[in-house]
Design an enzyme around this catalytic site. Structure first.
Site, PDB file in Angstrom:
ATOM      1  N   GLY A  49       0.895   5.267   3.203  1.00 25.77           N
ATOM      2  CA  GLY A  49       2.041   4.514   2.698  1.00 25.77           C
ATOM      3  C   GLY A  49       3.112   5.413   2.104  1.00 25.77           C
ATOM      4  O   GLY A  49       4.317   5.213   2.338  1.00 25.77           O
ATOM      5  N   ALA A  57      -1.382  -1.787   3.157  1.00 26.39           N
ATOM      6  CA  ALA A  57      -2.423  -1.950   2.141  1.00 26.39           C
ATOM      7  C   ALA A  57      -3.737  -2.392   2.774  1.00 26.39           C
ATOM      8  O   ALA A  57      -3.770  -3.380   3.504  1.00 26.39           O
ATOM      9  CB  ALA A  57      -1.967  -2.994   1.116  1.00 26.39           C
ATOM     10  N   ALA A  58      -4.795  -1.663   2.501  1.00 28.35           N
ATOM     11  CA  ALA A  58      -6.124  -2.060   2.987  1.00 28.35           C
ATOM     12  C   ALA A  58      -7.181  -1.200   2.322  1.00 28.35           C
ATOM     13  O   ALA A  58      -6.910  -0.076   1.915  1.00 28.35           O
ATOM     14  CB  ALA A  58      -6.223  -1.900   4.504  1.00 28.35           C
ATOM     15  N   TYR A 108     -15.399  -2.987   7.720  1.00 29.72           N
ATOM     16  CA  TYR A 108     -13.982  -2.601   7.730  1.00 29.72           C
ATOM     17  C   TYR A 108     -13.354  -2.929   9.080  1.00 29.72           C
ATOM     18  O   TYR A 108     -12.260  -3.506   9.161  1.00 29.72           O
ATOM     19  CB  TYR A 108     -13.865  -1.104   7.412  1.00 29.72           C
ATOM     20  CG  TYR A 108     -12.507  -0.527   7.694  1.00 29.72           C
ATOM     21  CD1 TYR A 108     -11.374  -1.035   7.055  1.00 29.72           C
ATOM     22  CD2 TYR A 108     -12.341   0.518   8.601  1.00 29.72           C
ATOM     23  CE1 TYR A 108     -10.113  -0.506   7.323  1.00 29.72           C
ATOM     24  CE2 TYR A 108     -11.091   1.052   8.866  1.00 29.72           C
ATOM     25  CZ  TYR A 108      -9.975   0.532   8.223  1.00 29.72           C
ATOM     26  OH  TYR A 108      -8.742   1.042   8.493  1.00 29.72           O
ATOM     27  N   ARG A 166     -12.847  12.745  18.476  1.00 30.68           N
ATOM     28  CA  ARG A 166     -11.845  11.877  17.858  1.00 30.68           C
ATOM     29  C   ARG A 166     -10.468  12.426  18.205  1.00 30.68           C
ATOM     30  O   ARG A 166     -10.331  13.553  18.668  1.00 30.68           O
ATOM     31  CB  ARG A 166     -11.981  11.868  16.321  1.00 30.68           C
ATOM     32  CG  ARG A 166     -13.277  11.277  15.789  1.00 30.68           C
ATOM     33  CD  ARG A 166     -13.331   9.773  15.995  1.00 30.68           C
ATOM     34  NE  ARG A 166     -14.450   9.156  15.290  1.00 30.68           N
ATOM     35  CZ  ARG A 166     -15.698   9.121  15.748  1.00 30.68           C
ATOM     36  NH1 ARG A 166     -16.017   9.662  16.908  1.00 30.68           N
ATOM     37  NH2 ARG A 166     -16.641   8.518  15.032  1.00 30.68           N
ATOM     38  N   PHE A 203      -2.135   7.059   0.738  1.00 29.90           N
ATOM     39  CA  PHE A 203      -1.959   8.281   1.541  1.00 29.90           C
ATOM     40  C   PHE A 203      -0.919   8.080   2.641  1.00 29.90           C
ATOM     41  O   PHE A 203       0.116   8.756   2.688  1.00 29.90           O
ATOM     42  CB  PHE A 203      -3.333   8.664   2.099  1.00 29.90           C
ATOM     43  CG  PHE A 203      -3.320   9.628   3.251  1.00 29.90           C
ATOM     44  CD1 PHE A 203      -2.559  10.795   3.197  1.00 29.90           C
ATOM     45  CD2 PHE A 203      -4.091   9.375   4.383  1.00 29.90           C
ATOM     46  CE1 PHE A 203      -2.564  11.687   4.263  1.00 29.90           C
ATOM     47  CE2 PHE A 203      -4.105  10.260   5.440  1.00 29.90           C
ATOM     48  CZ  PHE A 203      -3.339  11.411   5.387  1.00 29.90           C
ATOM     49  N   GLY A 229       0.831  -1.210   0.000  1.00 37.93           N
ATOM     50  CA  GLY A 229       0.000   0.000   0.000  1.00 37.93           C
ATOM     51  C   GLY A 229       0.860   1.252   0.000  1.00 37.93           C
ATOM     52  O   GLY A 229       0.438   2.314   0.451  1.00 37.93           O
TER      53      GLY A 229
HETATM   54  C1  UD1 Z   1     -12.159   6.808  10.582  1.00 38.24           C
HETATM   55  C2  UD1 Z   1     -12.250   5.946   9.338  1.00 38.24           C
HETATM   56  C3  UD1 Z   1     -11.578   4.678   9.507  1.00 38.24           C
HETATM   57  C4  UD1 Z   1     -10.192   4.850  10.071  1.00 38.24           C
HETATM   58  C5  UD1 Z   1     -10.273   5.614  11.356  1.00 38.24           C
HETATM   59  C6  UD1 Z   1      -8.915   5.806  11.965  1.00 38.24           C
HETATM   60  C7  UD1 Z   1     -14.160   5.925   7.826  1.00 38.24           C
HETATM   61  C8  UD1 Z   1     -15.612   5.716   7.679  1.00 38.24           C
HETATM   62  N1  UD1 Z   1     -13.657   5.693   9.004  1.00 38.24           N
HETATM   63  O1  UD1 Z   1     -13.077   6.344  11.501  1.00 38.24           O
HETATM   64  O2  UD1 Z   1     -11.480   4.054   8.258  1.00 38.24           O
HETATM   65  O3  UD1 Z   1      -9.586   3.630  10.323  1.00 38.24           O
HETATM   66  O4  UD1 Z   1     -10.865   6.839  11.113  1.00 38.24           O
HETATM   67  O5  UD1 Z   1      -8.099   6.557  11.136  1.00 38.24           O
HETATM   68  O6  UD1 Z   1     -13.481   6.264   6.909  1.00 38.24           O
HETATM   69  N2  UD1 Z   1     -18.746  12.970   9.810  1.00 38.24           N
HETATM   70  C9  UD1 Z   1     -19.335  14.208   9.588  1.00 38.24           C
HETATM   71  N3  UD1 Z   1     -19.534  14.636   8.305  1.00 38.24           N
HETATM   72  C10 UD1 Z   1     -19.146  13.882   7.218  1.00 38.24           C
HETATM   73  C11 UD1 Z   1     -18.529  12.621   7.449  1.00 38.24           C
HETATM   74  C12 UD1 Z   1     -18.346  12.204   8.759  1.00 38.24           C
HETATM   75  O7  UD1 Z   1     -19.689  14.913  10.535  1.00 38.24           O
HETATM   76  O8  UD1 Z   1     -19.335  14.352   6.081  1.00 38.24           O
HETATM   77  C13 UD1 Z   1     -18.560  12.527  11.195  1.00 38.24           C
HETATM   78  C14 UD1 Z   1     -19.032  11.106  11.420  1.00 38.24           C
HETATM   79  O9  UD1 Z   1     -20.407  11.083  11.707  1.00 38.24           O
HETATM   80  C15 UD1 Z   1     -18.172  10.680  12.616  1.00 38.24           C
HETATM   81  C16 UD1 Z   1     -16.887  11.475  12.441  1.00 38.24           C
HETATM   82  O10 UD1 Z   1     -17.177  12.504  11.511  1.00 38.24           O
HETATM   83  O11 UD1 Z   1     -18.786  11.050  13.801  1.00 38.24           O
HETATM   84  C17 UD1 Z   1     -15.718  10.675  11.951  1.00 38.24           C
HETATM   85  O12 UD1 Z   1     -16.059  10.069  10.744  1.00 38.24           O
HETATM   86  P1  UD1 Z   1     -15.065   9.167   9.887  1.00 38.24           P
HETATM   87  O13 UD1 Z   1     -13.754   9.819   9.725  1.00 38.24           O
HETATM   88  O14 UD1 Z   1     -15.784   8.797   8.644  1.00 38.24           O
HETATM   89  O15 UD1 Z   1     -15.010   7.810  10.752  1.00 38.24           O
HETATM   90  P2  UD1 Z   1     -14.230   7.293  12.058  1.00 38.24           P
HETATM   91  O16 UD1 Z   1     -15.192   6.407  12.737  1.00 38.24           O
HETATM   92  O17 UD1 Z   1     -13.675   8.400  12.868  1.00 38.24           O
END
Ligand code: UD1
Length: 378
Positions: free
Chosen positions: A43, A106-107, A209, A277, A41, A37
């Site tokens: 990688g 890679a994933a 995932y 987060r 991004f 991978g």
């Molecule tokens: C994300 C990734 C995951 C990765 C992890 C750690 C996704 C779905 N999840 O998890 O692959 O392993 O980080 O790096 O890609 N949100 C909004 N508006 C939007 C999109 C999302 O407010 O347009 C909110 C969501 O509701 C959520 C937060 O943002 O509460 C984070 O979303 P997202 O980054 O997608 O997912 P994670 O669960 O944090």
């Protein structure tokens, strides 16, 4: 059930005294590293960090259309790129000669589009990892750094003010639709208070995932026990920074917000924007990979680490900061929700600090200011 050397309880009694006991090659010696991978991004930044430390790097990438819209380049940061799908056993065997360590990035990531994605997630992430592990064992390669994710925890750590530590289940549609976003205590219904999730938290994947990442952890732990090999699993929190792919169904929130701002649209913040987060900069994640690579040369066994900044933010704060830095429209808090989403995941970063010597250095405000104008990948 606890399982020594497994992702469920890495702190067994033996490991409490001496986690991943030492042996093996000298830290810092030049090694030949295979990065899977490596055109992605994270990688790409890992390849840069490995070169910077003087390692010889071989890069493979499948160029999966979910992550790459543009054709793959011939080289990544000067290293030749070989287009290989990890499910292709002969191709994997062909690139492992002379390799000392594999850094497996890679994933397929993200929530995906729908359940039609399920076989491809499992195929890329789990079958691909299984083939890689088999061929590593055949080639006599005993060191692996695995890109895992905080998604293995499901919800983070919580406490009920009256009933103590709690592990909330998935939130109900009725609660989410009514704007009750905080997970409730299963006993009294009081909204739970979020805390820091450490590596001993139970694994509780809430999406396809996430399930594939848990499976990767278990497969690599089984491989480690069977071969005597060393695995460091890095549980990335929310990674952001230059080179993120543009908005796709597989993108994390930072790329989605950044893509919206680039198109002159306001970031749409789901729920009430109060979900927390830990946003960790991609150069810090690359540095964590380097630290993990060194650890595989001095220790044995299987060990997981949160890779995080240790400075949580709400999604609303991140959106506002990014919009300000980009000079774009202010975020809109929509109240929408996604069923696969968890409410808060905030990392305890201590284990990576004490055992890997890893500490994130990029401040969120500085990282967001850079990210606001940094190029995204097509
Ligand atoms: C994300 C990734 C995951 C990765 C992890 C750690 C996704 C779905 N999840 O998890 O692959 O392993 O980080 O790096 O890609 N949100 C909004 N508006 C939007 C999109 C999302 O407010 O347009 C909110 C969501 O509701 C959520 C937060 O943002 O509460 C984070 O979303 P997202 O980054 O997608 O997912 P994670 O669960 O944090």
């Amino acid at each position: 059930m606890t399982w020594p050397g497994s992702p469920y309880d890495p702190l067994t009694a033996r490991r409490d005294r001496d986690p991943m006991p030492r042996s093996g090659p000298t830290v810092g010696a030049v090694t030949h590293v295979l990065v899977t991978g490596g055109a992605g991004f994270i990688g790409t930044h890992v390849v840069t960090a490995l070169h910077g430390a003087g390692h010889q790097v071989t890069v493979v990438d499948a160029g999966h259309p979910g992550a790459h819209r543009a054709p793959l380049p011939d080289t990544v940061e000067g290293a030749p790129l070989r287009r290989i799908d990890l499910r292709d056993q002969a191709a994997v065997a062909g690139v492992l000669a002379g390799v000392d360590v594999v850094v497996h990035q890679a994933a397929m990531v993200g929530l995906g589009v729908d359940l039609d994605d399920l076989p491809e997630y499992v195929g890329c992430n789990d079958l691909g990892t299984a083939v890689l592990l088999t061929e590593m064992a055949r080639a006599g390669i005993h060191r692996l750094v695995l890109a895992s994710s905080m998604v293995v925890y499901g919800e983070g750590a919580y406490t009920c003010p009256r009933h103590g530590p709690a592990r909330p289940g998935p939130r109900t549609v009725a609660d989410l639709a009514a704007g009750r976003f905080e997970p409730p205590c299963a006993v009294c219904g009081t909204p739970l208070e979020p805390g820091l999730v450490d590596e001993q938290a139970p694994l509780d994947p809430r999406s396809v995932y996430a399930a594939t990442k848990v499976a990767q952890e278990h497969l690599t732990a089984a491989w480690s026990r069977q071969t005597g090999g060393t695995v460091v699993a890095l549980r990335y929190h929310n990674v952001y920074g230059p080179g993120m792919p543009r908005d796709t169904p597989y993108s994390g929130v930072a790329a989605i917000f950044r893509s919206a701002l680039e198109a002159g649209r306001a970031p749409r913040v789901f729920e009430d924007g109060g979900q927390r987060r830990d946003f960790v900069h991609v150069r810090d994640v690359a540095a964590a990979n380097l630290a993990a690579l060194n650890a595989t040369g001095t220790r044995t066994g299987w060990r997981a680490y949160n890779i995080a900044s240790g400075r949580p933010a709400t999604i609303g704060q991140m959106a506002a900061e990014l919009a300000r830095a980009a000079g774009g429209p202010s975020p809109v808090v929509t109240g929408e929700f996604r069923l696969g989403d968890v409410r808060h995941v905030v990392a305890a970063p201590a284990r990576a600090r004490t055992e890997l010597g890893f500490r994130a250095t990029v401040d969120l405000a500085d990282g967001i200011a850079e990210f606001a104008s940094a190029p995204l990948r097509g």
